[in-house]
Design a protein around this motif. Sequence first.
Motif, mmCIF file in Angstrom:
data_model
loop_
_atom_site.group_PDB
_atom_site.id
_atom_site.type_symbol
_atom_site.label_atom_id
_atom_site.label_comp_id
_atom_site.label_asym_id
_atom_site.label_seq_id
_atom_site.Cartn_x
_atom_site.Cartn_y
_atom_site.Cartn_z
ATOM 1 N N GLY A 87 41.999 49.244 34.269
ATOM 2 C CA GLY A 87 41.835 50.670 33.996
ATOM 3 C C GLY A 87 40.559 51.258 34.555
ATOM 4 N N LYS A 88 39.882 52.031 33.735
ATOM 5 C CA LYS A 88 38.699 52.771 34.194
ATOM 6 C C LYS A 88 37.586 51.852 34.686
ATOM 7 N N HIS A 91 38.399 50.632 38.083
ATOM 8 C CA HIS A 91 38.220 51.762 38.988
ATOM 9 C C HIS A 91 36.736 51.919 39.354
ATOM 10 N N ALA A 92 35.885 51.841 38.355
ATOM 11 C CA ALA A 92 34.440 51.982 38.589
ATOM 12 C C ALA A 92 33.924 50.831 39.442
ATOM 13 N N GLN A 125 36.689 58.288 43.303
ATOM 14 C CA GLN A 125 35.816 58.002 42.157
ATOM 15 C C GLN A 125 35.553 59.251 41.307
ATOM 16 N N LYS A 126 36.156 60.392 41.708
ATOM 17 C CA LYS A 126 35.947 61.665 41.013
ATOM 18 C C LYS A 126 34.468 62.024 40.909
#
Length: 289
Positions: A87-88, A91-92, A125-126
């Motif tokens: 998940g997040k 992603h990071a 990465q927004k």
Amino acid sequence: MSDGSEPLLRATHLVKEFAVGGGLLGRGRRFTAVDDVSLEVRTGETLALVGESGSGKSTTARLIARLLDVTAGDIEFAGRPVHALTGKALHAYRGEVQVVFQDPYSSLNPKHTVERIVTAPLVYQKRPIPGGARAFTGALMERVGLNPDHSARFPAQFSGGQAQRIGIARALAVSPKLIIADEAVSALDVSVQAQVINLLRRLQEEEGFSYLFIAHDLAVVRQIATRVAVMNGGRIVETGDRDQVFDSPRDEYTRKLLAAVPRIRPEWDAERRRNEQARKDREREEAGR
Ligand SMILES: Nc1ncnc2c1ncn2[C@@H]1O[C@H](COP(=O)(O)OP(=O)(O)O)[C@@H](O)[C@H]1O
Ligand SMILES: [Mg+2]
């Protein structure tokens, strides 16, 4: 930068099995592409992973970048486990490790402009694009030796070496701590290769990030590696400082690998260094124009 303290990356007992020849009944054999691989990459250094085609270098890279899931083993990055992230958090992590691949034309979307390609990791990465996409891309293009006015062009409008610089700019966009270069200069002509290697080294000096530098060409490795890990049949057979591995290899396979590359005999080194210096001077001159 490279102070020999806590490593940035520590992979321990990595294993990757692939199902092969499974067929519809799913009773396939398992093939072990990465077989108990342990390695460390320290802050600011370049660990070169070398070995013949099929030895498991790319699979190791993909495990570390979390593009593939491990079958077994641990990966620690900056002191925390990352092999099981989802998940997040995953992603990071993907923002901290960037990969530059062998073939820039297939790893850059041919329908996207340089600006879109280079800013894509930030968008993914927004993260905000500092100064806006145009200025940000232009600045990065300059840093990798490309004309910033060409940010609206498409990959096919660049030479192989230039296209690879776009791939490098894309990797830099998120200020990663680790860049994995998987045969990133292998497809380039020797003279272009040397220029891109010089660029990679200069960027590392400026930024202090680490490289996992994968190559089968030992002459290339000698120009950039701090340490070298030699892979054969999914295993690491030898790890050491560059000069130790090149000048007094301990493993039989390493010796064979070195013997197969006449280009890196010591008598060639002085000439290589001279050529390199000449090229650097030329690049500096060009950059200053
Ligand atoms: N997705 C996959 N499925 C099955 N076998 C694979 C897969 N990816 C790689 N392999 C096999 O794993 C071995 C190592 O491949 P790779 O890591 O690409 O080696 P290298 O990068 O050193 O050339 C090869 O035998 C390759 O065919
Ligand atoms: Mg490979």
